[in-house]
Scaffold this motif. Structure first.
Motif, mmCIF file in Angstrom:
data_model
loop_
_atom_site.group_PDB
_atom_site.id
_atom_site.type_symbol
_atom_site.label_atom_id
_atom_site.label_comp_id
_atom_site.label_asym_id
_atom_site.label_seq_id
_atom_site.Cartn_x
_atom_site.Cartn_y
_atom_site.Cartn_z
ATOM 1 N N TYR A 8 0.844 -1.187 0.000
ATOM 2 C CA TYR A 8 0.000 0.000 0.000
ATOM 3 C C TYR A 8 0.884 1.244 0.000
ATOM 4 O O TYR A 8 1.964 1.241 0.588
ATOM 5 C CB TYR A 8 -0.904 0.029 1.240
ATOM 6 C CG TYR A 8 -1.966 -1.049 1.252
ATOM 7 C CD1 TYR A 8 -3.281 -0.753 0.887
ATOM 8 C CD2 TYR A 8 -1.657 -2.348 1.614
ATOM 9 C CE1 TYR A 8 -4.257 -1.744 0.884
ATOM 10 C CE2 TYR A 8 -2.629 -3.338 1.617
ATOM 11 C CZ TYR A 8 -3.924 -3.027 1.255
ATOM 12 O OH TYR A 8 -4.884 -4.007 1.249
ATOM 13 N N SER A 9 0.408 2.284 -0.650
ATOM 14 C CA SER A 9 1.111 3.564 -0.652
ATOM 15 C C SER A 9 0.205 4.626 -0.031
ATOM 16 O O SER A 9 -1.025 4.532 -0.084
ATOM 17 C CB SER A 9 1.518 3.973 -2.061
ATOM 18 O OG SER A 9 0.380 4.168 -2.861
ATOM 19 N N SER A 11 -1.074 8.564 0.362
ATOM 20 C CA SER A 11 -1.232 9.849 -0.312
ATOM 21 C C SER A 11 -1.259 10.960 0.723
ATOM 22 O O SER A 11 -2.133 10.978 1.602
ATOM 23 C CB SER A 11 -2.529 9.877 -1.128
ATOM 24 O OG SER A 11 -2.815 11.190 -1.578
ATOM 25 N N SER A 18 -3.729 3.309 -0.301
ATOM 26 C CA SER A 18 -4.322 2.584 -1.429
ATOM 27 C C SER A 18 -3.405 1.440 -1.847
ATOM 28 O O SER A 18 -2.183 1.570 -1.831
ATOM 29 C CB SER A 18 -4.565 3.518 -2.614
ATOM 30 O OG SER A 18 -3.352 4.127 -3.037
ATOM 31 N N GLN A 19 -4.005 0.316 -2.198
ATOM 32 C CA GLN A 19 -3.223 -0.849 -2.601
ATOM 33 C C GLN A 19 -2.572 -0.601 -3.957
ATOM 34 O O GLN A 19 -3.213 -0.154 -4.904
ATOM 35 C CB GLN A 19 -4.113 -2.087 -2.677
ATOM 36 C CG GLN A 19 -3.360 -3.361 -3.025
ATOM 37 C CD GLN A 19 -4.268 -4.574 -3.116
ATOM 38 O OE1 GLN A 19 -5.240 -4.670 -2.375
ATOM 39 N NE2 GLN A 19 -3.951 -5.496 -4.016
ATOM 40 N N THR A 20 -1.277 -0.889 -4.037
ATOM 41 C CA THR A 20 -0.542 -0.679 -5.280
ATOM 42 C C THR A 20 -0.166 -1.993 -5.952
ATOM 43 O O THR A 20 0.011 -2.033 -7.169
ATOM 44 C CB THR A 20 0.743 0.120 -5.023
ATOM 45 O OG1 THR A 20 1.548 -0.572 -4.060
ATOM 46 C CG2 THR A 20 0.404 1.508 -4.499
ATOM 47 N N GLN A 21 -0.030 -3.069 -5.178
ATOM 48 C CA GLN A 21 0.378 -4.332 -5.777
ATOM 49 C C GLN A 21 0.113 -5.475 -4.802
ATOM 50 O O GLN A 21 0.132 -5.290 -3.582
ATOM 51 C CB GLN A 21 1.877 -4.300 -6.136
ATOM 52 C CG GLN A 21 2.303 -5.343 -7.157
ATOM 53 C CD GLN A 21 3.721 -5.099 -7.670
ATOM 54 O OE1 GLN A 21 4.294 -4.027 -7.502
ATOM 55 N NE2 GLN A 21 4.294 -6.121 -8.299
#
Length: 288
Positions: A8-9, A11, A18-21
């Motif tokens: 998750y990254s 903001s 938010s999930q990125t991968q």
């Protein structure tokens, strides 16, 4: 139970995660327990899969390239066997003090047996090194020459720096007491790591059940009968014989110290019995 790791990254504008991968092993199988242990440092993500190959265990190395995490390597010791649980505890180090930079992965194998004399589950740990010419290769395997059956259970391994490794064995006993636990320091003074110091805990101390490091500060604790976290200093290249204590606000927090994290001089401790966290600040005279 194949397992997965989610990234998750954050903001700063929306203040949301938010999930990125989502990562899974390229060769993942049922009951691999991929994600049992995870270390994220810079562009490297190291993942332990203790159930791989009938609990032999494996460690996966992922690298971030152009913002995407890609599996770079799968590490399994050549002498690994069923029940070793390799990868239960892992750490990663990028040594930028040398050229070319040398990366190292350390991984515990708590179920590993000593062959002669025969001691089951004494535990061991492996150090793997990477550079531009050797890729990921075994640098050293370390196992105590004498010890107790089962003391490798819940073994914890941590890099302090490129020359120092701290390990913890919470199940170590000193007869007639039990679960004393112990911390051990290994130093690389030439071409290999060697044991230079051992600190034993007291009765039901579970010392070394968890270890976190920030600079010269070494924090060690576990699910102690007397809940506390020990704060050691390593300014002399050895663990100090004296220590500060972090103790819970509520004296009955027997799970205090099972999980904690340190950043500089700030410590967050989760008490899994009362299900809340406490913040502490380490000062020159103790903690607050």
């Amino acid at each position: 139970n194949q397992g997965a790791v989610y990234l998750y990254s954050y903001s700063t504008s929306s203040k949301t995660w938010s999930q990125t991968q989502k990562l899974v092993a390229a060769d993942g199988q049922t009951n691999d327990n991929f994600g049992k242990s995870v270390i994220l440092k810079g562009d490297y993500l190291i993942v332990g899969a203790t159930g791989c190959n009938s609990n032999t265990g494996a460690v996966y190395v992922f690298k971030r390239i152009s913002g995407v995490w890609t599996q770079e390597a799968k590490i399994i010791p050549s002498d690994a066997s069923t029940g070793d649980l390799f990868g239960s505890s892992i750490d990663f180090l990028l040594n930028t003090a040398v050229t070319p930079n040398v990366s190292m992965v350390i991984a515990s194998s708590p179920g590993d047996d000593l062959v002669s004399p025969s001691v089951s589950a004494i535990g061991s740990f492996y150090v793997y090194a990477y550079n531009s010419t050797t890729f990921w290769t075994l640098f050293q395997k370390i196992m105590e020459s004498g010890g107790q059956a089962g003391e490798g259970s819940s073994m914890v391994v941590r890099f302090k720096d490129a020359t120092t490794i701290i390990t913890g064995k919470r199940e170590f006993d000193i007869s007639p007491n039990i679960q004393n636990g112990k911390l051990q320091m290994y130093r690389n003074t030439s071409t290999s790591f060697a044991l230079v110091q051992t600190i034993n805990g007291s009765h039901l101390n579970y010392l070394g059940g968890n270890i976190e490091i920030s600079g010269n500060l070494i924090l060690a604790g576990g699910q102690s009968d007397e809940p506390r976290i020990y704060v050691y200093n390593t300014t002399t290249n050895l663990l100090s014989t004296s220590y500060n204590l972090i103790v819970p606000t509520l004296t009955n927090g027997v799970y205090f110290g099972a999980t904690f994290a340190i950043d500089d001089d700030k410590v967050l401790v989760l008490d899994t019995y009362y299900k809340f966290g406490e913040f502490f600040k380490i000062t020159t005279t103790g903690t607050s």
